[in-house]
Scaffold this active site. Structure first.
Site, short mmCIF file in Angstrom:
data_model
loop_
_atom_site.label_atom_id
_atom_site.label_comp_id
_atom_site.label_asym_id
_atom_site.label_seq_id
_atom_site.Cartn_x
_atom_site.Cartn_y
_atom_site.Cartn_z
N HIS A 1 -9.14 2.29 -2.97
CA HIS A 1 -7.74 2.03 -2.62
C HIS A 1 -7.08 1.17 -3.70
O HIS A 1 -6.95 -0.04 -3.54
CB HIS A 1 -7.70 1.34 -1.26
CG HIS A 1 -6.32 1.05 -0.75
ND1 HIS A 1 -5.18 1.68 -1.22
CD2 HIS A 1 -5.90 0.18 0.22
CE1 HIS A 1 -4.13 1.21 -0.57
NE2 HIS A 1 -4.53 0.29 0.31
N CYS B 1 0.81 -1.22 0.00
CA CYS B 1 0.00 0.00 0.00
C CYS B 1 0.84 1.27 0.00
O CYS B 1 0.44 2.28 -0.57
CB CYS B 1 -0.92 0.02 1.21
SG CYS B 1 -1.93 -1.46 1.40
N CYS C 1 -0.57 2.69 6.23
CA CYS C 1 -0.01 1.39 6.59
C CYS C 1 0.18 0.59 5.31
O CYS C 1 -0.32 0.96 4.24
CB CYS C 1 -0.94 0.66 7.54
SG CYS C 1 -2.59 0.28 6.88
#
Length: 388
Positions: free
Chosen positions: A345, A86, A375
């Protein structure tokens, strides 16, 4: 010392994976489009680019950055693939800034590309047998409490650790949708989005120009009605509503040395002041989006009160809720245009998307300091400080 300045910051609209507008658009096409647009908006010749660094996660081990450069005919420009899941887009920008500040490079395009819709399914041979199985390559040793189920290792475990209620997380997620819809309606993203021409299976061509994941009909009542993702776990509070989406998108920033920008008469959009990555216990992967913040604030020599805007990715709503609670961040300055729960996302692209939105957002308010933090899979986290 030369500063690393941003001379363009651009992203594609964010699509809903596997059923949205980009479901048949491969990552290679997204990468080529975003690289071309980042260079065009920078107003520099493609031949001046020293390197391209694109994050890609769970994609299969290619090098989308090099593919895009070659597809544009920039065969002398190399490409680098970064994988910090991510946080890969943030790492790509940090790597570019470091190379520029050290004097090794003068112009680097950095960002990330993610296509959940077309990503490969990896098949592995089971050791000791001739059988194969499909699985995600592991980033850490799995345990009963730290698995590849991010709803547990990111969302739920963090909520339990910091005593967050489902009501808190649902409220954050619903507000995220409201903010994203308000931003879309006000044309907030127009300056940062580059539309794509998308060819459908029937041969028709449509222009994709608006983020399609945010929901206009989201409400607290609808969020509260959803079943938890793990009903077998007592009081499990993570649902589809307070989780991020699965999405397709690309984003990129063109970074140059401050001296190069001055020589070429370029007007910087902002300056990368600090960056960093950190590791945490994989059981509490969501903590990576929290503990990376003090790290970069210290590196930039600033405090919480110096930050005008925050982007703290909503991999799950528990992450920004916990960050605000534990660090004392004003949630009115966080994700003011939505984030993972609403915009979506697209894993490898999210960090660069956040920095793009942050840079343009700071410019609209007349300047200031912004922090993007998130994160990342396997117990990691990253953050970047930008000043406009």
């Amino acid at each position: 010392m030369n500063e690393a300045v941003i001379v363009s910051a651009v992203r594609t609209p964010i699509a809903t994976a596997r059923k949205g507008t980009l479901k048949d658009t491969p990552a290679e096409e997204l990468a080529t489009h975003i690289l071309s647009e980042a260079i065009r908006r920078a107003g520099i010749p493609g031949e001046s680019v020293d390197d391209v660094i694109f994050a890609e996660s769970l994609y299969g081990g290619g090098d989308l950055a090099r593919y895009a450069a070659a597809a544009m005919g920039l065969t002398q420009v190399p490409g680098q693939a970064v994988n910090r899941h991510c946080a890969g887009g943030l790492t790509a920008v940090g790597n570019a800034a470091g190379s520029i500040r050290s004097g090794m490079d003068r112009v680097v395009v950095a960002g990330g590309v993610h296509s959940f819709s077309t990503g490969p399914a990896l098949t592995w041979r089971v050791p000791g047998t001739d059988e194969t199985q499909r699985r995600i390559p592991p980033t850490f040793p799995y345990t009963a409490e730290a698995t590849d189920d991010t709803s547990v290792s990111v969302g739920w475990n963090l909520a339990v650790k910091y005593g967050l209620t489902r009501e808190q997380m649902d409220a954050w997620a619903v507000r995220s949708h409201e903010r994203a819809i308000a931003a879309i309606d006000a044309g907030v993203f127009d300056d940062e989005i580059t539309p794509l021409k998308v060819t459908r299976p029937d041969g028709s061509v449509v222009e994709f120009a608006i983020d399609e994941h945010p929901r206009r009909d989201t409400s607290l009542a609808k969020a509260a009605a959803l079943k938890p993702l793990h009903p077998e776990i007592d009081a499990f509070s993570i649902t589809a509503a307070n989780s991020s989406g699965m999405n397709d998108a690309a984003a990129a920033l063109t970074l140059t040395s401050s001296s190069y920008a001055a020589e070429q008469g370029l007007q910087p959009l902002g300056t990368i002041r600090a960056w960093g990555a950190i590791g945490v216990d994989p059981k509490y992967t969501g903590d990576g989006g929290i503990v990376s913040i003090p790290l970069v604030l210290k590196r930039a020599g600033i405090s919480l009160s110096d930050v005008a805007l925050w982007e703290i990715n909503e991999a799950f709503a528990s992450v920004p809720v916990a960050a605000c609670q534990e660090l004392g961040i004003d949630d009115g300055k966080v994700n003011i245009f939505g984030s993972g729960c609403s915009l979506g996302h697209p894993i490898a692209a999210s960090g660069a998307r956040m920095l793009t939105t942050l840079t343009h957002g700071l410019r609209r308010r007349g300047g200031g300091i912004g922090v993007a933090a998130m994160c990342a899979g396997g117990g990691q986290g990253g953050a970047v400080v930008v000043e406009v």
